[in-house]
Enzyme design. Sequence first.
Site, PDB file in Angstrom:
ATOM      1  N   GLU A 191      32.461  48.455  13.008  1.00  0.00           N
ATOM      2  CA  GLU A 191      33.160  49.432  12.578  1.00  0.00           C
ATOM      3  C   GLU A 191      32.555  50.698  13.446  1.00  0.00           C
ATOM      4  O   GLU A 191      32.799  51.829  13.295  1.00  0.00           O
ATOM      5  CB  GLU A 191      33.148  50.041  11.045  1.00  0.00           C
ATOM      6  N   GLU A 231      43.464  20.330  -2.702  1.00  0.00           N
ATOM      7  CA  GLU A 231      44.220  19.057  -2.676  1.00  0.00           C
ATOM      8  C   GLU A 231      44.187  18.410  -4.127  1.00  0.00           C
ATOM      9  O   GLU A 231      44.895  18.138  -4.949  1.00  0.00           O
ATOM     10  CB  GLU A 231      44.072  17.848  -1.948  1.00  0.00           C
ATOM     11  N   HIS A 271      38.323  21.438  -4.326  1.00  0.00           N
ATOM     12  CA  HIS A 271      39.189  21.578  -3.297  1.00  0.00           C
ATOM     13  C   HIS A 271      40.395  21.778  -3.636  1.00  0.00           C
ATOM     14  O   HIS A 271      41.016  21.324  -4.678  1.00  0.00           O
ATOM     15  CB  HIS A 271      38.852  20.552  -2.244  1.00  0.00           C
TER      16      HIS A 271
END
Length: 357
Positions: free
Chosen positions: A294, A51, A49
């Site tokens: 799209e 942090e 992660h």
Amino acid sequence: MDNKFIEKCFKLATRGHGNVSPNPLVGAIIVKDGKIIGEGWHKKFGDVHAEVNAIKNSSASLKNSTLYCNLEPCVHKNKKTPPCVPVIIKSGITRVVISNIDPNINVNGKGITELRKSGIKVVVGVDEETGYKLNRFFFKYIKNKIPYVTLKIAQSSDGKITDSIGNQTQISEKKSGKFVHKQRSIYDAVLVGAGSIKTDNPLLTVRSVKGRNPVRIILDGNLSVPLNSRIFKLDEPEKTWIIKSNKSNRSKAHKFINKGIKVLEFPSDKRNKISIKKILQRLGELNISSVFVEGGQQVFSQFIQSNLFDEIILLQSAQLFGRGLSSVSLKKSLRLKINSVEILDDDIKIVLRKEKH
Ligand code: AOF
Ligand code: ZN
């Protein structure tokens, strides 16, 4: 000051675009005496992660430093990575500044509580609107278990996708084309109807910018697309999925399956239409957290009529067709919020969003 550093976290977080889904985009920096001493971001699904990356990369002692992070640090166990909060508590960081609370029910405030219990000062909600926008796929998907849906509509200035003899609206190759390819590299999947495959024969890959290809989904209840379309000759056929109804041709389905293409079967109504809700639920189960639609007109209309879309990107060309096919057909009018307007060469890009995340 807090705003400035959180903005930097948003920027770092975007480096994970296309690689972390269905996880959130997260960036983190560590500041001591006004100087950045560490930065990190969540790079890939299943990886460390943000942090923890920032802590690992820091160049000085973390004692009395501040951690900035656009998402509340996690506390939960039994997942791909160990929780971040205990690492932060051990590190010597004394202040944590967060933009958004993690909506994941296993976190949802618990990270903040744990940090505060340990004596760390926590500030929450810095520029949270930008944070919601940045992680709008994650917020939608984690709460609703269905993907965030964006309709990309290229239309003439008088709202037509084709003129009366079927010529498509031409958007500029350069800026609009690049923009579309960038979006493909960010969304988990692109989706088109069978009609688009038959008339445009598109590849739906990322070519004008750097980035990974999304999953390509073709909505084709009748299984009517030609087997020799360009899209079925691409590498990674397992990234091309066809959505068909259970009433359509089974033996033809096997021809696609034999090419390595994924065929998803759904029940359909009397007109052989498949429920958009059921499709999105199934895509959610298959870990698709965002879909870039799209075309064409029928597909746009189905998503809008069922109110199962979150955003519309209008690429409006400088053409006027006068006559032709309207970009959507609607029973009721609908009001959206303008998120941004930008000129791209000869086109105008208008981003419209629903009111709330
Ligand atoms: C953080 N920092 O950079 C991210 C967080 O399976 P895992 O271990 O990767 O955990 C995924 C969950 O952790 C995800 O659903 C979200 O709640 C949180 N993501 N949290 O502290 C990060 N990517
Ligand atoms: Zn974490």
